[in-house]
Design a protein around this motif. Structure first.
Motif, mmCIF file in Angstrom:
data_model
loop_
_atom_site.group_PDB
_atom_site.id
_atom_site.type_symbol
_atom_site.label_atom_id
_atom_site.label_comp_id
_atom_site.label_asym_id
_atom_site.label_seq_id
_atom_site.Cartn_x
_atom_site.Cartn_y
_atom_site.Cartn_z
ATOM 1 N N GLY A 16 -21.404 29.748 45.019
ATOM 2 C CA GLY A 16 -22.203 30.356 46.076
ATOM 3 C C GLY A 16 -22.759 31.722 45.752
ATOM 4 N N GLU A 17 -22.335 32.333 44.625
ATOM 5 C CA GLU A 17 -22.769 33.699 44.325
ATOM 6 C C GLU A 17 -24.263 33.770 44.039
ATOM 7 O OE1 GLU A 17 -20.428 35.366 41.261
ATOM 8 O OE2 GLU A 17 -18.621 35.572 42.497
ATOM 9 N N ARG A 18 -24.795 32.770 43.331
ATOM 10 C CA ARG A 18 -26.227 32.801 43.019
ATOM 11 C C ARG A 18 -27.061 32.660 44.291
ATOM 12 N NH1 ARG A 18 -28.998 32.665 38.513
ATOM 13 N NH2 ARG A 18 -27.076 32.356 37.315
ATOM 14 N N VAL A 19 -26.584 31.844 45.227
ATOM 15 C CA VAL A 19 -27.296 31.701 46.501
ATOM 16 C C VAL A 19 -27.279 33.015 47.268
ATOM 17 C CG1 VAL A 19 -27.345 30.477 48.708
ATOM 18 C CG2 VAL A 19 -26.778 29.246 46.603
ATOM 19 N N ILE A 20 -26.104 33.663 47.324
ATOM 20 C CA ILE A 20 -25.997 34.938 48.024
ATOM 21 C C ILE A 20 -26.878 35.991 47.362
ATOM 22 C CG2 ILE A 20 -24.407 36.812 48.601
ATOM 23 C CD1 ILE A 20 -22.208 34.713 48.856
ATOM 24 N N GLU A 21 -26.880 36.021 46.034
ATOM 25 C CA GLU A 21 -27.710 36.990 45.312
ATOM 26 C C GLU A 21 -29.190 36.769 45.611
ATOM 27 O OE1 GLU A 21 -28.666 38.322 40.686
ATOM 28 O OE2 GLU A 21 -27.024 36.908 41.141
#
Length: 310
Positions: free
Chosen positions: A30-35
């Motif tokens: 999920g980090e890439r989506v949040i970024e």
């Protein structure tokens, strides 16, 4: 000893028990989506700012095609903006004279003196003032501050609409902004700095003023400048309490129109869209936008200049 040395020498680099953990591995799903969402949010802010400028520039060009710069930046006349700027600055200064001492005093008490129970009760109460609609503050200035406080208790010779009343109430409105942000900055100062000051024999007030306050100066400066920006852009209080006539005067007891009050009055529907009078509000709005931008740039410079990392 030899077995320990052999084990240490034979262990591969980065795999020993004291090796630093590898923080540059694969990111979580999920980090890439949040970024991406955060990046789009930042870009959206920039796009909205550019859109505001585009919406202002075209009417401003039409306005200055019909009205010379000298007539706009004049002390008197139909389209003179200097009386509006002077009134805005006067009311803002009065508001800061009220808000800075009270806001910083509240921040010092909440951060350094109040018990945990008192802080839990008082801080939401102070921040509650920020949720009061500005039109309520405006009617409060008209119905209480001017007739009861200024004309009654203080026995001042003031007009029904005046800059002093607007500035006092505007100062009360921005107290929560300054108090809350300054308290957060002071609470972020490490406790070890306070303990070191107490160990040197300083009392609580000396510690607050000479240790905590300088250490939190960047956050305090940002809180004051943010309150200043809020005061400059306020509309309803000044539209109701300060007056609707241009007046280049140094007497705050007189009524005077501010930049935001002029914009609110001009946009009220009496002036046809596309007329010189209608386009004048965009010129004043652009000038107000530039003033606010300068204030924000100064705020960023102050924060970077005095920021301390612990």
């Amino acid at each position: 000893m030899s077995s320990i040395s052999t084990a240490a020498a034979g262990s591969p680099s980065g795999t020993g028990p004291s090796a630093a953990p590898n923080l540059g591995g694969r990111s979580r799903p999920g980090e890439r989506v949040i970024e991406t969402v955060l990046m789009l949010s930042a870009m959206l802010s920039v796009v909205i700012t550019i859109g505001i400028l585009i919406a202002l520039i075209e009417p401003v060009l039409h306005f200055f095609g019909q009205v010379p710069f000298g007539e706009f930046f004049a002390t008197g006349g139909r389209f003179a903006v200097l009386p509006l700027v002077a009134g805005t600055l006067m009311v803002t200064v009065i508001a800061l004279l009220v808000a800075i001492p009270l806001g910083l005093g509240a921040a010092m008490y909440l951060s350094e003196y109040a018990s945990r129970r008192a802080r839990k009760l008082l801080k939401p109460t102070v921040e509650l003032l920020a949720g009061v609609p500005s039109v309520v503050y405006g009617f409060f200035a008209l119905t209480f501050v001017t007739p009861t406080l200024l004309q009654g208790i203080l026995d001042l010779d003031v007009n029904f609409t005046n800059a002093l009343s607007a500035g006092l109430v505007l100062g009360v409105m921005i107290i929560p902004t300054i108090a809350s942000l300054a308290e957060d900055a002071m609470s972020a100062v490490p406790q070890a700095m306070r303990q070191g000051s107490f160990a040197m024999g300083a009392n609580r007030m000396q510690t607050t003023l000479r240790v905590v306050f300088p250490a939190a100066l960047s956050g305090i400066a940002a809180a004051i400048v943010l309150g200043l920006s809020r005061a400059v852009g306020e509309t309803m209080i000044v539209a109701l309490a300060s007056g609707a006539q241009k007046n280049l005067s140094a007497d705050p007891r007189e009524g005077m129109q501010l930049m935001t009050g002029f914009i609110a009055q001009t946009a009220g529907g009496e002036n046809p869209v596309g007329s010189v009078e209608y386009n004048a509000l965009f010129a004043v709005g652009l000038l107000l936008f530039v003033m606010t931008l300068v204030i924000n740039i100064v705020s960023i410079a102050l924060v970077r200049r005095y920021r301390q990392v612990y």
